[in-house]
Scaffold this motif. Structure first.
Motif, PDB file in Angstrom:
ATOM      1  N   ALA A  77      37.899  46.319  24.455  1.00 46.59           N
ATOM      2  CA  ALA A  77      37.226  45.342  23.644  1.00 46.59           C
ATOM      3  C   ALA A  77      37.293  44.225  23.978  1.00 46.59           C
ATOM      4  O   ALA A  77      36.247  43.525  23.547  1.00 46.59           O
ATOM      5  CB  ALA A  77      38.025  45.423  22.232  1.00 46.59           C
ATOM      6  N   LEU A  78      38.249  43.643  24.810  1.00 50.77           N
ATOM      7  CA  LEU A  78      38.309  42.248  25.070  1.00 50.77           C
ATOM      8  C   LEU A  78      37.753  42.043  26.493  1.00 50.77           C
ATOM      9  O   LEU A  78      37.230  40.752  26.997  1.00 50.77           O
ATOM     10  CB  LEU A  78      39.743  41.561  24.887  1.00 50.77           C
ATOM     11  CG  LEU A  78      40.461  41.638  23.785  1.00 50.77           C
ATOM     12  CD1 LEU A  78      41.801  41.512  23.687  1.00 50.77           C
ATOM     13  CD2 LEU A  78      39.586  40.880  22.567  1.00 50.77           C
ATOM     14  N   GLY A  79      37.677  42.875  27.449  1.00 51.89           N
ATOM     15  CA  GLY A  79      37.615  42.648  28.787  1.00 51.89           C
ATOM     16  C   GLY A  79      38.621  41.575  29.486  1.00 51.89           C
ATOM     17  O   GLY A  79      38.194  40.224  29.779  1.00 51.89           O
ATOM     18  N   CYS A  80      39.871  41.989  29.360  1.00 51.39           N
ATOM     19  CA  CYS A  80      41.018  41.017  29.585  1.00 51.39           C
ATOM     20  C   CYS A  80      40.786  40.261  30.957  1.00 51.39           C
ATOM     21  O   CYS A  80      40.897  41.093  31.826  1.00 51.39           O
ATOM     22  CB  CYS A  80      42.269  41.663  29.406  1.00 51.39           C
ATOM     23  SG  CYS A  80      42.688  42.180  27.723  1.00 51.39           S
ATOM     24  N   GLU A  81      40.833  39.183  31.177  1.00 49.57           N
ATOM     25  CA  GLU A  81      40.888  38.520  32.567  1.00 49.57           C
ATOM     26  C   GLU A  81      41.953  38.792  33.318  1.00 49.57           C
ATOM     27  O   GLU A  81      41.858  39.144  34.632  1.00 49.57           O
ATOM     28  CB  GLU A  81      40.949  37.000  32.290  1.00 49.57           C
ATOM     29  CG  GLU A  81      39.810  36.435  31.893  1.00 49.57           C
ATOM     30  CD  GLU A  81      39.809  35.169  31.188  1.00 49.57           C
ATOM     31  OE1 GLU A  81      40.863  34.498  31.373  1.00 49.57           O
ATOM     32  OE2 GLU A  81      38.868  34.660  30.312  1.00 49.57           O
ATOM     33  N   VAL A  82      43.424  39.088  32.806  1.00 47.87           N
ATOM     34  CA  VAL A  82      44.382  39.693  33.575  1.00 47.87           C
ATOM     35  C   VAL A  82      44.647  41.159  32.891  1.00 47.87           C
ATOM     36  O   VAL A  82      44.586  41.329  31.649  1.00 47.87           O
ATOM     37  CB  VAL A  82      45.514  38.725  33.063  1.00 47.87           C
ATOM     38  CG1 VAL A  82      46.708  39.315  33.756  1.00 47.87           C
ATOM     39  CG2 VAL A  82      45.346  37.322  33.607  1.00 47.87           C
ATOM     40  N   ASN A 103      40.426  53.193  35.779  1.00 49.47           N
ATOM     41  CA  ASN A 103      40.020  52.013  36.240  1.00 49.47           C
ATOM     42  C   ASN A 103      41.270  51.383  36.949  1.00 49.47           C
ATOM     43  O   ASN A 103      42.558  51.276  36.672  1.00 49.47           O
ATOM     44  CB  ASN A 103      40.060  50.955  35.087  1.00 49.47           C
ATOM     45  CG  ASN A 103      39.816  49.441  35.335  1.00 49.47           C
ATOM     46  OD1 ASN A 103      40.227  49.306  36.389  1.00 49.47           O
ATOM     47  ND2 ASN A 103      39.179  48.869  34.434  1.00 49.47           N
ATOM     48  N   PRO A 104      41.194  51.416  38.400  1.00 51.34           N
ATOM     49  CA  PRO A 104      42.536  51.163  39.200  1.00 51.34           C
ATOM     50  C   PRO A 104      43.322  49.926  38.761  1.00 51.34           C
ATOM     51  O   PRO A 104      44.490  49.687  38.891  1.00 51.34           O
ATOM     52  CB  PRO A 104      42.054  50.943  40.725  1.00 51.34           C
ATOM     53  CG  PRO A 104      40.483  51.121  40.530  1.00 51.34           C
ATOM     54  CD  PRO A 104      39.949  51.339  38.994  1.00 51.34           C
ATOM     55  N   ARG A 105      42.737  48.894  38.322  1.00 54.16           N
ATOM     56  CA  ARG A 105      43.103  47.684  37.789  1.00 54.16           C
ATOM     57  C   ARG A 105      44.134  47.958  36.885  1.00 54.16           C
ATOM     58  O   ARG A 105      45.261  47.364  36.879  1.00 54.16           O
ATOM     59  CB  ARG A 105      41.930  46.714  37.482  1.00 54.16           C
ATOM     60  CG  ARG A 105      42.248  45.615  36.627  1.00 54.16           C
ATOM     61  CD  ARG A 105      40.866  44.808  36.139  1.00 54.16           C
ATOM     62  NE  ARG A 105      41.208  43.786  35.052  1.00 54.16           N
ATOM     63  CZ  ARG A 105      41.419  44.052  33.867  1.00 54.16           C
ATOM     64  NH1 ARG A 105      41.568  45.441  33.394  1.00 54.16           N
ATOM     65  NH2 ARG A 105      41.579  42.986  33.094  1.00 54.16           N
ATOM     66  N   LEU A 110      50.698  49.994  34.983  1.00 49.72           N
ATOM     67  CA  LEU A 110      51.514  51.017  34.332  1.00 49.72           C
ATOM     68  C   LEU A 110      53.172  50.879  34.874  1.00 49.72           C
ATOM     69  O   LEU A 110      53.156  51.059  36.168  1.00 49.72           O
ATOM     70  CB  LEU A 110      51.213  52.513  34.504  1.00 49.72           C
ATOM     71  CG  LEU A 110      49.870  52.613  33.655  1.00 49.72           C
ATOM     72  CD1 LEU A 110      49.130  53.884  34.001  1.00 49.72           C
ATOM     73  CD2 LEU A 110      49.908  52.560  32.337  1.00 49.72           C
ATOM     74  N   VAL A 111      54.054  50.551  34.228  1.00 48.34           N
ATOM     75  CA  VAL A 111      55.521  50.229  34.867  1.00 48.34           C
ATOM     76  C   VAL A 111      56.427  51.097  33.998  1.00 48.34           C
ATOM     77  O   VAL A 111      56.458  51.052  32.833  1.00 48.34           O
ATOM     78  CB  VAL A 111      55.704  48.744  34.393  1.00 48.34           C
ATOM     79  CG1 VAL A 111      57.118  48.281  34.989  1.00 48.34           C
ATOM     80  CG2 VAL A 111      54.536  47.786  35.192  1.00 48.34           C
TER      81      VAL A 111
END
Ligand SMILES: C[S@@+](CC[C@H](N)C(=O)[O-])C[C@H]1O[C@@H](n2cnc3c(N)ncnc32)[C@H](O)[C@@H]1O
Length: 243
Positions: A77-82, A103-105, A110-111
């Protein structure tokens, strides 16, 4: 952390691993609710971007992310920059999240870690979400989690915490406890705690949050159990929105 709570957390984690990967109907249920059925379990959260006036500068941490479905929806929804970060102590949940992720980004965000000892620097995020985690924690651990949330939030950041809550009817609550513990051990049933908005607000204030409000998140469609939810943080000057 003392040895006893550590053992308890390890036991809960083992319980989750067994449950999430299991073949029992309730295991299919939890996998479905965290994945395709997520909208039914978390419908209200899909309005967060609009209701909190979030934008692409949002740096999101989702604690107890499960399959990270909510995290993906907010990022889409936001296209987060980070890239957003999802934390979970269950490797089984994170494996499902990684499998769902194209999406590899986001996959890199995932932690594995504990909600009560977050492996992130102070002020790393400006939005923290945490859904359906605190029912497993005693009050000391809920405070520990909220102190960690406050630490990793930057000034002006917000956190939203939600969980199944009590109905006010002891017989119905007893039934709901059983529903929520389906597929888990009797010791897990004994550990479950359904808290009201007021109790979550008190614990957040005790954890040092200067801004604590009922989030009044609605609707939640399934399962038909009430939710308690709180909005925490230090909102920017002039913020008058509501969830
Ligand atoms: C019921 S699932 C909800 C998942 C997701 N928040 C959602 O709404 O679909 C709870 C998740 O929290 C994780 N969890 C529970 N206690 C935790 C803890 N102390 N630290 C980290 N993760 C935890 C579980 O492994 C599980 O994936």
């Amino acid at each position: 952390m003392t040895a006893a709570p550590y053992r308890e957390q390890a036991a809960r984690r083992a319980e989750y691993e067994r449950w999430i990967e299991g073949a029992a109907p309730s295991a299919f249920g939890i996998r479905w609710f965290m994945g395709a059925g997520q909208w039914l379990a978390n419908a209200a959260l899909y309005r967060l971007p609009e209701n909190l006036k979030l934008d692409a500068s949002t740096r999101l941490l989702d604690i107890g992310c499960g399959r990270a479905t909510l995290l993906r929806a907010v990022d889409d929804a936001l296209g987060c920059e980070v890239a957003p970060v999802g934390l979970d102590f269950s490797r089984a949940a994170l494996r499902l999240a990684a499998r769902d992720e194209r999406n590899p980004r986001r996959g890199a965000g995932l932690v594995e870690g504990s909600a009560t000892a977050l492996p992130f620097r102070d002020g790393a995020f400006n939005l923290v979400t945490c859904g359906y985690v605190v029912k497993h924690l005693d009050d000391d651990d809920v405070r520990a989690l909220l102190i960690e949330v406050r630490r990793v939030l930057e000034p002006g950041g917000l956190a939203v915490v939600w969980e199944f809550g009590p109905t006010g009817n002891p017989r119905l609550d007893a039934w709901n406890y059983r529903v929520l513990a389906t597929g888990q051990s009797s010791s897990d049933l004994a550990r479950l705690r359904l808290r009201s908005d007021a109790t979550l607000r008190r614990l957040a204030a005790e954890a040092g949050f200067p801004y604590v409000r009922d989030a009044n998140l609605r609707p939640f469609l399934l399962p038909p159990i009430p939710r308690a939810s709180v909005l925490l943080g230090r909102p920017p000057e002039g913020f008058e929105g509501s969830l």
